[in-house]
Each structure stands twice: as structure tokens, then as C-alpha cells.
Design a protein around this motif. Structure first.
Motif, PDB file in Angstrom:
ATOM      1  N   LEU A 152     -12.430  -1.279  17.337  1.00 22.52           N
ATOM      2  CA  LEU A 152     -13.014   0.053  17.279  1.00 22.52           C
ATOM      3  C   LEU A 152     -11.954   1.120  17.526  1.00 22.52           C
ATOM      4  O   LEU A 152     -11.928   2.168  16.877  1.00 22.52           O
ATOM      5  N   ARG A 153     -11.066   0.841  18.477  1.00 17.63           N
ATOM      6  CA  ARG A 153     -10.003   1.795  18.799  1.00 17.63           C
ATOM      7  C   ARG A 153      -8.969   1.877  17.675  1.00 17.63           C
ATOM      8  O   ARG A 153      -8.464   2.951  17.342  1.00 17.63           O
ATOM      9  N   ALA A 154      -8.654   0.736  17.076  1.00 19.33           N
ATOM     10  CA  ALA A 154      -7.611   0.702  16.057  1.00 19.33           C
ATOM     11  C   ALA A 154      -7.996   1.461  14.799  1.00 19.33           C
ATOM     12  O   ALA A 154      -7.117   1.909  14.051  1.00 19.33           O
ATOM     13  N   ALA A 155      -9.281   1.642  14.550  1.00 18.14           N
ATOM     14  CA  ALA A 155      -9.716   2.369  13.355  1.00 18.14           C
ATOM     15  C   ALA A 155      -9.228   3.808  13.350  1.00 18.14           C
ATOM     16  O   ALA A 155      -9.173   4.448  12.295  1.00 18.14           O
ATOM     17  N   GLN A 156      -8.849   4.327  14.512  1.00 16.87           N
ATOM     18  CA  GLN A 156      -8.354   5.711  14.592  1.00 16.87           C
ATOM     19  C   GLN A 156      -7.107   5.945  13.748  1.00 16.87           C
ATOM     20  O   GLN A 156      -6.776   7.090  13.437  1.00 16.87           O
ATOM     21  N   ALA A 205     -23.172   8.466   9.344  1.00 16.69           N
ATOM     22  CA  ALA A 205     -23.786   8.494   8.019  1.00 16.69           C
ATOM     23  C   ALA A 205     -22.932   7.746   7.000  1.00 16.69           C
ATOM     24  O   ALA A 205     -23.462   7.041   6.128  1.00 16.69           O
ATOM     25  N   ALA A 206     -21.616   7.882   7.100  1.00 13.77           N
ATOM     26  CA  ALA A 206     -20.729   7.180   6.176  1.00 13.77           C
ATOM     27  C   ALA A 206     -20.809   5.670   6.368  1.00 13.77           C
ATOM     28  O   ALA A 206     -20.820   4.903   5.399  1.00 13.77           O
ATOM     29  N   VAL A 207     -20.865   5.218   7.623  1.00 10.94           N
ATOM     30  CA  VAL A 207     -21.023   3.788   7.898  1.00 10.94           C
ATOM     31  C   VAL A 207     -22.345   3.291   7.329  1.00 10.94           C
ATOM     32  O   VAL A 207     -22.399   2.268   6.623  1.00 10.94           O
ATOM     33  N   PHE A 208     -23.415   3.999   7.631  1.00  8.20           N
ATOM     34  CA  PHE A 208     -24.736   3.579   7.158  1.00  8.20           C
ATOM     35  C   PHE A 208     -24.763   3.495   5.630  1.00  8.20           C
ATOM     36  O   PHE A 208     -25.291   2.532   5.059  1.00  8.20           O
ATOM     37  N   ALA A 209     -24.239   4.518   4.968  1.00  7.07           N
ATOM     38  CA  ALA A 209     -24.273   4.552   3.505  1.00  7.07           C
ATOM     39  C   ALA A 209     -23.487   3.388   2.909  1.00  7.07           C
ATOM     40  O   ALA A 209     -23.930   2.770   1.929  1.00  7.07           O
ATOM     41  N   ALA A 210     -22.346   3.074   3.502  1.00  4.96           N
ATOM     42  CA  ALA A 210     -21.530   1.975   2.977  1.00  4.96           C
ATOM     43  C   ALA A 210     -22.228   0.629   3.143  1.00  4.96           C
ATOM     44  O   ALA A 210     -22.233  -0.200   2.220  1.00  4.96           O
ATOM     45  N   THR A 212     -16.917  21.875  12.210  1.00  5.72           N
ATOM     46  CA  THR A 212     -16.228  22.535  11.108  1.00  5.72           C
ATOM     47  C   THR A 212     -16.118  21.551   9.950  1.00  5.72           C
ATOM     48  O   THR A 212     -16.306  20.339  10.114  1.00  5.72           O
ATOM     49  N   PRO A 213     -15.786  22.038   8.739  1.00  5.33           N
ATOM     50  CA  PRO A 213     -15.568  21.123   7.624  1.00  5.33           C
ATOM     51  C   PRO A 213     -14.530  20.045   7.943  1.00  5.33           C
ATOM     52  O   PRO A 213     -14.696  18.877   7.563  1.00  5.33           O
ATOM     53  N   GLN A 214     -13.471  20.413   8.638  1.00  4.52           N
ATOM     54  CA  GLN A 214     -12.449  19.426   8.980  1.00  4.52           C
ATOM     55  C   GLN A 214     -13.036  18.274   9.808  1.00  4.52           C
ATOM     56  O   GLN A 214     -12.681  17.106   9.601  1.00  4.52           O
ATOM     57  N   ASP A 215     -13.931  18.593  10.716  1.00  2.00           N
ATOM     58  CA  ASP A 215     -14.571  17.566  11.540  1.00  2.00           C
ATOM     59  C   ASP A 215     -15.373  16.588  10.693  1.00  2.00           C
ATOM     60  O   ASP A 215     -15.352  15.375  10.912  1.00  2.00           O
ATOM     61  N   ILE A 216     -16.140  17.127   9.735  1.00  2.00           N
ATOM     62  CA  ILE A 216     -17.016  16.237   8.968  1.00  2.00           C
ATOM     63  C   ILE A 216     -16.231  15.431   7.939  1.00  2.00           C
ATOM     64  O   ILE A 216     -16.566  14.278   7.663  1.00  2.00           O
ATOM     65  N   TYR A 217     -15.161  16.012   7.382  1.00  2.00           N
ATOM     66  CA  TYR A 217     -14.338  15.230   6.454  1.00  2.00           C
ATOM     67  C   TYR A 217     -13.674  14.073   7.191  1.00  2.00           C
ATOM     68  O   TYR A 217     -13.596  12.952   6.678  1.00  2.00           O
ATOM     69  N   ALA A 218     -13.196  14.345   8.406  1.00  2.00           N
ATOM     70  CA  ALA A 218     -12.604  13.279   9.213  1.00  2.00           C
ATOM     71  C   ALA A 218     -13.647  12.198   9.506  1.00  2.00           C
ATOM     72  O   ALA A 218     -13.332  11.000   9.496  1.00  2.00           O
ATOM     73  N   GLY A 219     -14.882  12.612   9.762  1.00  2.00           N
ATOM     74  CA  GLY A 219     -15.940  11.652  10.011  1.00  2.00           C
ATOM     75  C   GLY A 219     -16.171  10.732   8.823  1.00  2.00           C
ATOM     76  O   GLY A 219     -16.400   9.528   8.988  1.00  2.00           O
ATOM     77  N   ARG A 220     -16.108  11.281   7.618  1.00  2.00           N
ATOM     78  CA  ARG A 220     -16.287  10.449   6.427  1.00  2.00           C
ATOM     79  C   ARG A 220     -15.196   9.392   6.332  1.00  2.00           C
ATOM     80  O   ARG A 220     -15.469   8.216   6.070  1.00  2.00           O
ATOM     81  N   VAL A 221     -13.974   9.813   6.543  1.00  2.00           N
ATOM     82  CA  VAL A 221     -12.850   8.873   6.477  1.00  2.00           C
ATOM     83  C   VAL A 221     -12.975   7.804   7.557  1.00  2.00           C
ATOM     84  O   VAL A 221     -12.791   6.612   7.312  1.00  2.00           O
ATOM     85  N   PHE A 222     -13.299   8.255   8.765  1.00  2.89           N
ATOM     86  CA  PHE A 222     -13.427   7.334   9.891  1.00  2.89           C
ATOM     87  C   PHE A 222     -14.576   6.353   9.650  1.00  2.89           C
ATOM     88  O   PHE A 222     -14.452   5.149   9.892  1.00  2.89           O
ATOM     89  N   GLY A 223     -15.706   6.863   9.170  1.00  6.93           N
ATOM     90  CA  GLY A 223     -16.847   6.005   8.906  1.00  6.93           C
ATOM     91  C   GLY A 223     -16.564   4.975   7.839  1.00  6.93           C
ATOM     92  O   GLY A 223     -16.981   3.808   7.955  1.00  6.93           O
ATOM     93  N   GLN A 224     -15.841   5.357   6.807  1.00  2.56           N
ATOM     94  CA  GLN A 224     -15.498   4.404   5.755  1.00  2.56           C
ATOM     95  C   GLN A 224     -14.572   3.308   6.282  1.00  2.56           C
ATOM     96  O   GLN A 224     -14.714   2.133   5.915  1.00  2.56           O
ATOM     97  N   ALA A 225     -13.653   3.678   7.158  1.00  2.00           N
ATOM     98  CA  ALA A 225     -12.761   2.681   7.751  1.00  2.00           C
ATOM     99  C   ALA A 225     -13.537   1.714   8.639  1.00  2.00           C
ATOM    100  O   ALA A 225     -13.316   0.494   8.605  1.00  2.00           O
ATOM    101  N   LEU A 226     -14.441   2.242   9.438  1.00  3.45           N
ATOM    102  CA  LEU A 226     -15.263   1.384  10.284  1.00  3.45           C
ATOM    103  C   LEU A 226     -16.149   0.466   9.441  1.00  3.45           C
ATOM    104  O   LEU A 226     -16.307  -0.724   9.754  1.00  3.45           O
TER     105      LEU A 226
END
Length: 243
Positions: A38-42, A165-170, A201-215
Motif C-alpha cells: 500500500l505504501r509503495a504505490a505512492q 472511485a478509480a479503484v472501484f471502476a477498475a 483542487t483538480p490536481q488532487d483529483i487527478y492524482a487520485g485517479r493515478v493513485f487509484g489505477q496503481a492500487l
């Protein structure tokens, strides 16, 4: 704030991959992903814009504008409703039969995924410690009447809603490949409504998408999760959700 060099973080990622799926020293095994994974996904996340930089100010200005323009509209009401958000919100895409009461295996799988995703997000937030936006002084004046909401309690980067949401969708896309595009679009909308809400902010949610896809990639590599996905697939088919 504890800092890691890029070399150290890559070393951590390598170690997590090497020991993925192995038992802990006490003989127990993680359900899906252990703490090191979980930590390494960062590693997929670039640092956010430095506070007060032109990029940071522009990013926050977008949230200020969107929050001011959207208040009182339907998307703002939906954003407030989504403060508590789980996988069954995707009934908007999958239909009313996608319901926790009738899908116990699916509910159990995603409850565990949500718990582990939340842990990974918290570690990432605490690592980057990016302050959330406060459009129209929302964090002080609380115009939405929800002073106990998450935006008052944690850091902003990456967005937890967007990551989740990105994790769930994947994962749902693996179960229901014919719905992949619609699931991804709904996940994007959930993230965007966090900007509408004034919580990110938009930057926060874009980062969330990337992070969720990695997870999600790491979750899908886990044999325990693959087994549980098979059970969920059979359950969805029996409920008439899967084709």
C-alpha cells in the motif's frame, strides 16, 4: 514530515513486489495488499505544486471558481450526498440490482478493498501534507453546514474519493467489461464533484485517479482478490447484472 529519496522509494517498491503474497513473520497473510504494498504505490505520484507557487495558486483558483458557480445546483447536491461514498454508488451505472443487500460476496470484497485503499490514501496524504482548498472561506464559515466533513480533517493530495472511485471502476470493469467506459466516466465524475464540493483542487483529483489505477493494478495481481472476484462475478450474473 518524513522524507524519502526516490532511490529509497524505488527500493521499497521492489521489496514490496518481491514479498507480495508471502506470509507475515507471525504466520498471518494480508487479505489483499500488505502495508508495504500500500505504501509503495505512492511511487506513481509526483509531488504536488509547492504551496504559493503560480501553479498552486492557479489550481486553487479553479476550485474557487467552480465552487462559487456550482453552489445550489444539482451537481452540488450530489457532491454533498457523495460525502459518504462506496462501490454501490455505481448503481447509477449498473442499475438498482447492484445493491449490497443482494450481493454479499461483492459487498465483502469491496468493503475490504475500500478499507485498504483508505489506508494507502491516508499514508499518501500524510506524506505530502498538501492543504485542502477553502473556497469562499468554506473551512471557516462552513456555508454547506457540514463542519464534520472530511475536508476539515485530512490533507488534500491525493483525493480519497477520486482514488477510491478509480479503484472501484477498475475492479468493476474486470467483472463487467462491457461497462468499462461508463464505469470510468462515473469515477471521473465522482472525482470532479469533489472540486464542485470545494473539498479538493483538480490536481488532487487527478492524482487520485493515478493513485487509484496503481492500487487497482496491485489488487488485481493478488490471488486472494482474483478468487473473490470470481465469486463476485457469479453473484452478479445470478442477479442479472453481468451479461
Amino acid at each position: 514530515m518524513t522524507t524519502f529519496s526516490m532511490h529509497a522509494r524505488r527500493t521499497l517498491l521492489g521489496a514490496a513486489l518481491l514479498f507480495a503474497g508471502l506470509a507475515h513473520a507471525d504466520g498471518t497473510t494480508p487479505h489483499y495488499l500488505d502495508d508495504s504494498q500500500l505504501r509503495a504505490a505512492q511511487i506513481v505520484l509526483a509531488p504536488p505544486s509547492p504551496p504559493g507557487s503560480p501553479e498552486d495558486l492557479a489550481d486553487r483558483a479553479i476550485t474557487e471558481r467552480i465552487y462559487a458557480e456550482a453552489r445550489g445546483r444539482n451537481d452540488a447536491a450530489l457532491a454533498k450526498h457523495e460525502e459518504t461514498f462506496d462501490v454501490f454508488a455505481f448503481a447509477q451505472v449498473l442499475g438498482p440490482n447492484f445493491d449490497a443487500k443482494h450481493l454479499p460476496h461483492t459487498a465483502a470484497l469491496f468493503t475490504e478493498v475500500q478499507k485498504e485503499t483508505a489506508k494507502a490514501v491516508k499514508e499518501a496524504k500524510d506524506y505530502y501534507q498538501r492543504a485542502r482548498p477553502c473556497p469562499l472561506d468554506a473551512c471557516s464559515t462552513d456555508p454547506e453546514g457540514d463542519a464534520k466533513s472530511a475536508k476539515k480533517k485530512s490533507f488534500g493530495y491525493p483525493s480519497g474519493h477520486s482514488s477510491r472511485a478509480a479503484v472501484f471502476a477498475a475492479l468493476l470493469g474486470k467483472l463487467l467489461p462491457q461497462k468499462t467506459d461508463a464505469l470510468a466516466m462515473y469515477a471521473h465524475d465522482v472525482g470532479w464533484r469533489r472540486v464542485v464540493r470545494g473539498a479538493h483542487t483538480p490536481q488532487d483529483i487527478y492524482a487520485g485517479r493515478v493513485f487509484g489505477q496503481a492500487l487497482a493494478r496491485d489488487f488485481l495481481a493478488n490471488p486472494n482478490l482474483q478468487h473473490d472476484l470470481d465469486e463476485a462475478a457469479a453473484e452478479l450474473k445470478a442477479a442479472g447484472i453481468a451479461e
